[in-house]
Scaffold this motif. Structure first.
Motif, mmCIF file in Angstrom:
data_model
loop_
_atom_site.group_PDB
_atom_site.id
_atom_site.type_symbol
_atom_site.label_atom_id
_atom_site.label_comp_id
_atom_site.label_asym_id
_atom_site.label_seq_id
_atom_site.Cartn_x
_atom_site.Cartn_y
_atom_site.Cartn_z
ATOM 1 N N VAL A 77 -7.667 -62.163 -17.177
ATOM 2 C CA VAL A 77 -7.670 -60.809 -16.630
ATOM 3 C C VAL A 77 -8.855 -60.619 -15.686
ATOM 4 C CG1 VAL A 77 -7.988 -58.371 -17.225
ATOM 5 C CG2 VAL A 77 -6.419 -59.788 -18.554
ATOM 6 N N VAL A 78 -8.612 -59.963 -14.561
ATOM 7 C CA VAL A 78 -9.647 -59.663 -13.568
ATOM 8 C C VAL A 78 -10.111 -58.229 -13.753
ATOM 9 C CG1 VAL A 78 -10.078 -59.381 -11.091
ATOM 10 C CG2 VAL A 78 -8.738 -61.328 -11.918
ATOM 11 N N THR A 79 -11.438 -58.015 -13.760
ATOM 12 C CA THR A 79 -11.969 -56.665 -13.903
ATOM 13 C C THR A 79 -12.995 -56.377 -12.818
ATOM 14 O OG1 THR A 79 -13.678 -57.406 -15.451
ATOM 15 C CG2 THR A 79 -11.612 -56.639 -16.402
ATOM 16 N N PHE A 80 -13.027 -55.114 -12.376
ATOM 17 C CA PHE A 80 -13.971 -54.706 -11.333
ATOM 18 C C PHE A 80 -14.024 -53.183 -11.298
ATOM 19 C CE2 PHE A 80 -9.768 -55.514 -9.575
ATOM 20 C CZ PHE A 80 -9.473 -54.335 -8.909
ATOM 21 N N ASP A 81 -15.028 -52.660 -10.615
ATOM 22 C CA ASP A 81 -15.168 -51.220 -10.438
ATOM 23 C C ASP A 81 -14.209 -50.779 -9.332
ATOM 24 O OD1 ASP A 81 -16.185 -48.716 -9.160
ATOM 25 O OD2 ASP A 81 -17.741 -48.889 -10.684
ATOM 26 N N GLU A 82 -13.217 -49.994 -9.675
ATOM 27 C CA GLU A 82 -12.161 -49.644 -8.718
ATOM 28 C C GLU A 82 -12.691 -48.821 -7.541
ATOM 29 O OE1 GLU A 82 -8.614 -48.082 -10.555
ATOM 30 O OE2 GLU A 82 -8.928 -49.307 -12.341
ATOM 31 N N ALA A 83 -13.592 -47.901 -7.785
ATOM 32 C CA ALA A 83 -14.126 -47.074 -6.700
ATOM 33 C C ALA A 83 -14.935 -47.912 -5.718
ATOM 34 C CB ALA A 83 -14.986 -45.949 -7.280
ATOM 35 N N LYS A 84 -15.777 -48.785 -6.231
ATOM 36 C CA LYS A 84 -16.564 -49.656 -5.357
ATOM 37 C C LYS A 84 -15.660 -50.607 -4.577
ATOM 38 C CE LYS A 84 -20.882 -49.745 -8.024
ATOM 39 N NZ LYS A 84 -21.825 -50.613 -8.788
ATOM 40 N N PHE A 85 -14.631 -51.114 -5.246
ATOM 41 C CA PHE A 85 -13.725 -52.057 -4.577
ATOM 42 C C PHE A 85 -12.973 -51.361 -3.450
ATOM 43 C CE2 PHE A 85 -9.640 -54.463 -4.410
ATOM 44 C CZ PHE A 85 -10.168 -55.690 -4.036
ATOM 45 N N ARG A 86 -12.562 -50.141 -3.666
ATOM 46 C CA ARG A 86 -11.838 -49.406 -2.620
ATOM 47 C C ARG A 86 -12.720 -49.204 -1.390
ATOM 48 N NH1 ARG A 86 -7.309 -46.935 -1.910
ATOM 49 N NH2 ARG A 86 -6.644 -47.520 -3.985
ATOM 50 N N ALA A 87 -14.014 -49.005 -1.608
ATOM 51 C CA ALA A 87 -14.932 -48.769 -0.497
ATOM 52 C C ALA A 87 -15.332 -50.052 0.231
ATOM 53 C CB ALA A 87 -16.179 -48.054 -1.008
ATOM 54 N N LEU A 88 -15.081 -51.203 -0.372
ATOM 55 C CA LEU A 88 -15.458 -52.483 0.246
ATOM 56 C C LEU A 88 -14.561 -52.774 1.446
ATOM 57 C CD1 LEU A 88 -17.061 -55.246 -0.056
ATOM 58 C CD2 LEU A 88 -15.008 -56.057 -1.258
ATOM 59 N N PRO A 89 -15.120 -53.067 2.621
ATOM 60 C CA PRO A 89 -14.288 -53.447 3.772
ATOM 61 C C PRO A 89 -13.454 -54.686 3.444
ATOM 62 C CG PRO A 89 -16.512 -52.943 4.493
ATOM 63 C CD PRO A 89 -16.546 -52.991 2.990
ATOM 64 N N LYS A 90 -12.157 -54.579 3.666
ATOM 65 C CA LYS A 90 -11.242 -55.677 3.323
ATOM 66 C C LYS A 90 -10.174 -55.826 4.397
ATOM 67 C CE LYS A 90 -10.235 -53.699 -0.627
ATOM 68 N NZ LYS A 90 -11.241 -52.632 -0.576
ATOM 69 N N MET A 91 -9.824 -57.069 4.664
ATOM 70 C CA MET A 91 -8.730 -57.373 5.585
ATOM 71 C C MET A 91 -7.712 -58.238 4.856
ATOM 72 S SD MET A 91 -8.759 -59.568 9.128
ATOM 73 C CE MET A 91 -7.345 -59.544 10.243
ATOM 74 N N TYR A 92 -6.448 -58.056 5.196
ATOM 75 C CA TYR A 92 -5.398 -58.920 4.642
ATOM 76 C C TYR A 92 -4.640 -59.550 5.805
ATOM 77 C CZ TYR A 92 -2.182 -60.677 1.126
ATOM 78 O OH TYR A 92 -1.471 -61.504 0.294
ATOM 79 N N ILE A 93 -4.552 -60.883 5.792
ATOM 80 C CA ILE A 93 -3.807 -61.622 6.804
ATOM 81 C C ILE A 93 -2.490 -62.065 6.188
ATOM 82 C CG2 ILE A 93 -3.779 -63.635 8.322
ATOM 83 C CD1 ILE A 93 -6.839 -63.467 8.409
ATOM 84 N N ILE A 94 -1.403 -61.501 6.702
ATOM 85 C CA ILE A 94 -0.057 -61.817 6.228
ATOM 86 C C ILE A 94 0.457 -63.043 6.971
ATOM 87 C CG2 ILE A 94 2.335 -61.001 6.114
ATOM 88 C CD1 ILE A 94 1.193 -58.148 5.965
ATOM 89 N N THR A 95 0.899 -64.044 6.214
ATOM 90 C CA THR A 95 1.519 -65.229 6.815
ATOM 91 C C THR A 95 3.026 -64.989 6.846
ATOM 92 O OG1 THR A 95 1.351 -66.224 4.602
ATOM 93 C CG2 THR A 95 -0.305 -66.849 6.214
ATOM 94 N N ASP A 96 3.526 -64.771 8.062
ATOM 95 C CA ASP A 96 4.861 -64.197 8.237
ATOM 96 C C ASP A 96 6.008 -65.155 7.905
ATOM 97 O OD1 ASP A 96 6.386 -61.970 8.883
ATOM 98 O OD2 ASP A 96 6.723 -62.642 10.937
ATOM 99 N N ASN A 97 5.716 -66.465 7.869
ATOM 100 C CA ASN A 97 6.755 -67.449 7.552
ATOM 101 C C ASN A 97 6.458 -68.173 6.239
ATOM 102 O OD1 ASN A 97 8.571 -67.358 9.973
ATOM 103 N ND2 ASN A 97 6.641 -67.806 11.007
ATOM 104 N N ASP A 98 5.853 -67.451 5.324
ATOM 105 C CA ASP A 98 5.433 -68.023 4.044
ATOM 106 C C ASP A 98 6.618 -68.025 3.086
ATOM 107 O OD1 ASP A 98 4.090 -68.614 1.595
ATOM 108 O OD2 ASP A 98 2.256 -67.794 2.443
ATOM 109 N N ASN A 99 7.002 -69.207 2.613
ATOM 110 C CA ASN A 99 8.143 -69.291 1.699
ATOM 111 C C ASN A 99 7.708 -69.455 0.244
ATOM 112 O OD1 ASN A 99 7.254 -71.915 1.764
ATOM 113 N ND2 ASN A 99 9.260 -72.841 2.134
ATOM 114 N N VAL A 100 6.399 -69.332 -0.025
ATOM 115 C CA VAL A 100 5.882 -69.435 -1.393
ATOM 116 C C VAL A 100 5.342 -68.080 -1.851
ATOM 117 C CG1 VAL A 100 4.242 -70.583 -2.925
ATOM 118 C CG2 VAL A 100 5.379 -71.881 -1.114
ATOM 119 N N VAL A 101 4.326 -67.601 -1.163
ATOM 120 C CA VAL A 101 3.891 -66.216 -1.370
ATOM 121 C C VAL A 101 4.556 -65.432 -0.236
ATOM 122 C CG1 VAL A 101 1.940 -64.620 -1.596
ATOM 123 C CG2 VAL A 101 1.709 -66.981 -2.366
ATOM 124 N N THR A 102 5.748 -64.956 -0.492
ATOM 125 C CA THR A 102 6.576 -64.373 0.561
ATOM 126 C C THR A 102 5.947 -63.079 1.092
ATOM 127 O OG1 THR A 102 7.872 -63.070 -1.002
ATOM 128 C CG2 THR A 102 8.659 -65.312 -0.513
#
Length: 239
Positions: free
Chosen positions: A163-188
């Protein structure tokens, strides 16, 4: 000011899997480091322990660039050392919610079936098939004839059970980027967008690659990461 990037590999890969991509980062602008496979050879690895040991290896103002399963490691690291992490860039990566296991919400049968074609499972060890078969099934975008393929490793079937645990408010404030791999056949794409939902991602990008863009198209991935870092994320108070 030089930017400090720390790369963490996903399942079955090690720190050298990032080597081709690292060449596209200007040496006068970035300090680059890739973390090794910590405790991943254990029969029953603990994601908390893995995250703790990874946290001890990084310094303040680190930008984590994480792929696939390593998204869970980075999220757990933020629960341990939020003061060290400047931002996280997820690449086709898992983002478990607070109190979840890594892939708890994943229900995509197609992605699971494609992954099963690339590995074998025996005595709770998930082993990659022969290298060309593994990469062909995991990422058909890789040019197998002209690409130097990285070393691949077995994993414990229990690696994603913690199980992963963290402070939700702090995590929301953390700058984050997500790169979607558009032709991914494993993590679709559907699975990636499921992880995105509710994670407080401040910027997304879509690249036309399979599951291992650091191998199949390292320049596109590097350029996408660099473009994100060039424009500071402003997080609204209370976000």
């Amino acid at each position: 000011m030089r930017k400090k990037l720390v790369f963490i590999p996903g399942l079955h890969l090690d720190e050298k899997s990032w080597d081709s991509m690292k060449e596209f980062f200007p040496k006068d602008e970035f300090d680059l480091e890739a973390l090794p496979r910590i405790d991943r050879e254990l029969a029953s690895p603990s994601i908390t322990t893995i995250a703790q040991k990874c946290s001890e290896l990084i310094t303040a103002n680190s930008v984590l660039v994480v792929h696939s399963f390593a998204g869970a490691i980075a999220t757990a690291m933020f629960g341990i050392c939020p003061e060290k992490i400047k931002s996280i860039i997820y690449v086709s990566a898992a983002i478990p919610k607070n109190g979840e296991t890594t892939f708890e919400r994943v229900t995509d049968k197609e992605g699971q079936a494609n992954y099963a074609k690339a590995v074998t499972v025996e005595n709770k060890i998930v082993s990659p098939r022969e290298k060309n078969i593994f990469f062909a099934e995991m990422d058909p975008k890789i040019d197998l004839k002209n690409t130097k393929l990285p070393k691949i490793y077995p994993e414990s079937s229990k690696i994603s059970s913690g199980v992963v645990t963290f402070d939700e408010a702090k995590f929301r404030a953390l700058p984050k980027m997500y790169i979607i791999t558009d032709n991914d056949n494993v993590v679709t794409v559907d699975t990636q967008r499921m992880f995105l939902k509710g994670a407080g991602i401040h910027k997304t990008a879509v690249i036309p690659t399979g599951h291992f863009p650091m191998i199949s198209n390292p320049k596109v991935l590097a350029d996408t990461i660099i473009s994100f870092l060039k424009v500071p994320v402003v997080v609204a108070k209370g976000a």
